[in-house]
Design a protein around this motif. Sequence first.
Motif, PDB file in Angstrom:
ATOM      1  N   ILE A 175       0.866  -1.183   0.000  1.00 22.54           N
ATOM      2  CA  ILE A 175       0.000   0.000   0.000  1.00 22.54           C
ATOM      3  C   ILE A 175       0.897   1.225   0.000  1.00 22.54           C
ATOM      4  CG2 ILE A 175      -1.697   1.343   1.293  1.00 22.54           C
ATOM      5  CD1 ILE A 175      -2.795  -1.194   2.430  1.00 22.54           C
ATOM      6  N   VAL A 176       0.736   2.077  -0.985  1.00 17.04           N
ATOM      7  CA  VAL A 176       1.462   3.352  -1.025  1.00 17.04           C
ATOM      8  C   VAL A 176       0.477   4.459  -1.378  1.00 17.04           C
ATOM      9  CG1 VAL A 176       3.660   2.304  -1.698  1.00 17.04           C
ATOM     10  CG2 VAL A 176       2.077   3.101  -3.467  1.00 17.04           C
ATOM     11  N   ARG A 177       0.846   5.659  -1.032  1.00 14.92           N
ATOM     12  CA  ARG A 177       0.020   6.797  -1.431  1.00 14.92           C
ATOM     13  C   ARG A 177       0.199   7.068  -2.920  1.00 14.92           C
ATOM     14  NH1 ARG A 177       0.841   7.989   3.963  1.00 14.92           N
ATOM     15  NH2 ARG A 177      -1.066   8.704   4.997  1.00 14.92           N
ATOM     16  N   ALA A 178      -0.820   7.632  -3.511  1.00  8.47           N
ATOM     17  CA  ALA A 178      -0.779   7.896  -4.950  1.00  8.47           C
ATOM     18  C   ALA A 178       0.390   8.779  -5.330  1.00  8.47           C
ATOM     19  CB  ALA A 178      -2.104   8.538  -5.390  1.00  8.47           C
ATOM     20  N   SER A 179       0.815   9.671  -4.422  1.00  3.07           N
ATOM     21  CA  SER A 179       1.932  10.569  -4.723  1.00  3.07           C
ATOM     22  C   SER A 179       3.218   9.798  -4.999  1.00  3.07           C
ATOM     23  CB  SER A 179       2.149  11.555  -3.569  1.00  3.07           C
ATOM     24  OG  SER A 179       2.433  10.870  -2.368  1.00  3.07           O
ATOM     25  N   SER A 180       3.344   8.579  -4.435  1.00  8.33           N
ATOM     26  CA  SER A 180       4.550   7.787  -4.661  1.00  8.33           C
ATOM     27  C   SER A 180       4.633   7.252  -6.086  1.00  8.33           C
ATOM     28  CB  SER A 180       4.612   6.617  -3.674  1.00  8.33           C
ATOM     29  OG  SER A 180       4.820   7.085  -2.355  1.00  8.33           O
ATOM     30  N   LEU A 181       3.536   7.335  -6.845  1.00  6.36           N
ATOM     31  CA  LEU A 181       3.546   6.913  -8.237  1.00  6.36           C
ATOM     32  C   LEU A 181       4.030   8.011  -9.170  1.00  6.36           C
ATOM     33  CD1 LEU A 181       0.107   5.045  -8.311  1.00  6.36           C
ATOM     34  CD2 LEU A 181       2.372   4.079  -7.920  1.00  6.36           C
ATOM     35  N   LEU A 182       4.220   9.218  -8.617  1.00  9.01           N
ATOM     36  CA  LEU A 182       4.737  10.322  -9.424  1.00  9.01           C
ATOM     37  C   LEU A 182       6.226  10.136  -9.675  1.00  9.01           C
ATOM     38  CD1 LEU A 182       2.923  13.276  -7.585  1.00  9.01           C
ATOM     39  CD2 LEU A 182       2.278  12.195  -9.771  1.00  9.01           C
ATOM     40  N   ALA A 183       6.763  10.931 -10.594  1.00  7.42           N
ATOM     41  CA  ALA A 183       8.178  10.805 -10.956  1.00  7.42           C
ATOM     42  C   ALA A 183       9.104  11.046  -9.773  1.00  7.42           C
ATOM     43  CB  ALA A 183       8.503  11.792 -12.081  1.00  7.42           C
ATOM     44  N   ALA A 184       8.664  11.863  -8.827  1.00  9.47           N
ATOM     45  CA  ALA A 184       9.500  12.171  -7.668  1.00  9.47           C
ATOM     46  C   ALA A 184       9.510  11.058  -6.632  1.00  9.47           C
ATOM     47  CB  ALA A 184       9.023  13.471  -7.012  1.00  9.47           C
ATOM     48  N   GLY A 185       8.567  10.142  -6.693  1.00  2.00           N
ATOM     49  CA  GLY A 185       8.438   9.098  -5.687  1.00  2.00           C
ATOM     50  C   GLY A 185       9.624   8.145  -5.655  1.00  2.00           C
ATOM     51  N   GLN A 186       9.997   7.711  -4.452  1.00  2.00           N
ATOM     52  CA  GLN A 186      11.137   6.815  -4.278  1.00  2.00           C
ATOM     53  C   GLN A 186      10.786   5.583  -3.444  1.00  2.00           C
ATOM     54  OE1 GLN A 186      14.241   7.331  -5.711  1.00  2.00           O
ATOM     55  NE2 GLN A 186      13.114   8.950  -6.776  1.00  2.00           N
ATOM     56  N   ALA A 187       9.510   5.402  -3.103  1.00  2.00           N
ATOM     57  CA  ALA A 187       9.105   4.330  -2.194  1.00  2.00           C
ATOM     58  C   ALA A 187       9.478   2.954  -2.734  1.00  2.00           C
ATOM     59  CB  ALA A 187       7.605   4.409  -1.933  1.00  2.00           C
ATOM     60  N   PHE A 188       9.236   2.704  -4.013  1.00  2.00           N
ATOM     61  CA  PHE A 188       9.505   1.388  -4.571  1.00  2.00           C
ATOM     62  C   PHE A 188      11.006   1.120  -4.651  1.00  2.00           C
ATOM     63  CE2 PHE A 188       5.250   2.386  -6.032  1.00  2.00           C
ATOM     64  CZ  PHE A 188       4.584   1.190  -5.809  1.00  2.00           C
ATOM     65  N   HIS A 189      11.769   2.168  -4.939  1.00  2.00           N
ATOM     66  CA  HIS A 189      13.224   2.007  -4.983  1.00  2.00           C
ATOM     67  C   HIS A 189      13.784   1.760  -3.585  1.00  2.00           C
ATOM     68  CE1 HIS A 189      17.324   2.507  -6.389  1.00  2.00           C
ATOM     69  NE2 HIS A 189      17.529   3.348  -5.397  1.00  2.00           N
ATOM     70  N   ARG A 190      13.302   2.480  -2.579  1.00  2.00           N
ATOM     71  CA  ARG A 190      13.800   2.317  -1.219  1.00  2.00           C
ATOM     72  C   ARG A 190      13.462   0.942  -0.657  1.00  2.00           C
ATOM     73  NH1 ARG A 190      15.579   6.141   1.939  1.00  2.00           N
ATOM     74  NH2 ARG A 190      14.630   5.205   3.790  1.00  2.00           N
ATOM     75  N   ALA A 191      12.373   0.355  -1.108  1.00  2.00           N
ATOM     76  CA  ALA A 191      11.963  -0.954  -0.595  1.00  2.00           C
ATOM     77  C   ALA A 191      12.984  -2.042  -0.927  1.00  2.00           C
ATOM     78  CB  ALA A 191      10.607  -1.337  -1.155  1.00  2.00           C
ATOM     79  N   LYS A 192      13.838  -1.789  -1.898  1.00  2.00           N
ATOM     80  CA  LYS A 192      14.864  -2.765  -2.301  1.00  2.00           C
ATOM     81  C   LYS A 192      16.135  -2.637  -1.466  1.00  2.00           C
ATOM     82  CE  LYS A 192      13.294  -2.391  -7.124  1.00  2.00           C
ATOM     83  NZ  LYS A 192      13.709  -2.003  -8.490  1.00  2.00           N
ATOM     84  N   LYS A 193      16.145  -1.708  -0.496  1.00  2.00           N
ATOM     85  CA  LYS A 193      17.380  -1.414   0.216  1.00  2.00           C
ATOM     86  C   LYS A 193      17.252  -1.650   1.706  1.00  2.00           C
ATOM     87  CE  LYS A 193      19.267   2.031  -2.976  1.00  2.00           C
ATOM     88  NZ  LYS A 193      19.908   3.341  -3.063  1.00  2.00           N
ATOM     89  N   ILE A 194      18.401  -1.762   2.354  1.00  2.00           N
ATOM     90  CA  ILE A 194      18.519  -1.790   3.810  1.00  2.00           C
ATOM     91  C   ILE A 194      19.466  -0.677   4.198  1.00  2.00           C
ATOM     92  CG2 ILE A 194      19.310  -3.078   5.827  1.00  2.00           C
ATOM     93  CD1 ILE A 194      18.651  -5.632   4.400  1.00  2.00           C
TER      94      ILE A 194
END
Length: 410
Positions: A386-405
Amino acid sequence: MRDRVIFLVDMQSFYASVEKADNPKLKDKPVIVSGDPERRSGVVLAACPLAKKWGVENATRLWEAQQKCPDAVIVRPRMQRYIDVSLQITEIFNRFTDLVEPYSIDEQFLDVTGSQRLFGTPREIAQKLRTAVMNETGINARVGMGPNKVLAKISCDNFAKKNKDGIFELNHSNMKEKMWPLAVGKMFGVGSRMNHHFLRMGIRTIGHLANFPLELLKKKWGINGQVLWQIANGIDDSPVTVKTHDQQKAIGHQMTLPRDYGTLEEIKVVLLELCTEVARRARFKGYMGSTVSMGVRGTSFDFPTGFHRQIKLMSPTNFDLDIYHAAEKLLLTHWDRQPIRSLGVTLSQLQSSENVQLNLFDYHLNKEELNRALDMVYSKYGKTAIVRASSLLAAGQAFHRAKKIGGHYK
């Protein structure tokens, strides 16, 4: 009463050593572990001894390191692997003593006072530790020994790392000869800013600080002045404890952006993502916080700009929007409207989330129910379920950060 025997064990070039141990083809090559330069995280995290001979240092920019050592093999960090190896090393230490205190991912304190009848003298124990770590992980460990934690740390940082056998003991009998001549900036607890203050006061060595009038230090820096004076004199009664990290002081996240963010709309997208992650971690650890800190860094390395400010909340929280609104207020107040390259959010003044003072105007129970539902989804399907719609914008980094520790690839 037997004097304490404390070790500070450090892993040489830890990330790079893990990579070389896992890949024998890298054994005789200079190796640099660095982030992804395409996403502007191209900073040297670790360099093996062969790379360091060319002048490569940690925290320098990757392109500078490559200029110094053109033949270096660049390896992307694997944080989960490093965590696994660090835990493996802790298990090795636990064979020698039950008093093992992780200080960082590559440094650990050990109290081996009660282990001497089983494993020999302190130096013999140190040698057995180093042999076990090398045989089982392929990593070179260095051991600083002392009667307390600060002397063990200073011993490791300034002497054991430079010795061929990787072992050095610093105690009250050789402290004046070995430690006091060192530059005051090499003392544990002295950062660049404090070092600058000391130099302005004519305090250039650890010995100068040890013999400086204590009352003047206390008058200028309070309890911190006394602590630094005690360290310079080798005084430290703090125990080695396995519970050191049980109580956190703060929970935060910082991110270097893949490009300069220059508009408020772009920055707010990432700011909300960071606040969501901070809130999620606080709930997972059972904390609420009363203070929100927010900071940004400008785009120039040579002329640093930005700010770091904090704000006190009306009541403790672990709800993402509460943290976000506080951070947003700090951003609007202190941001100079110039492009930024990184930002971070921290929740501090933590307390247990089990006991809450209800507020008639805060709707705490509604927030708690929403948090519980979100956390159930996160735990079952992952942080990006679940992410906010704003994370789907070009500025969003949620999906990229999920791959990191910890900001680096797993």
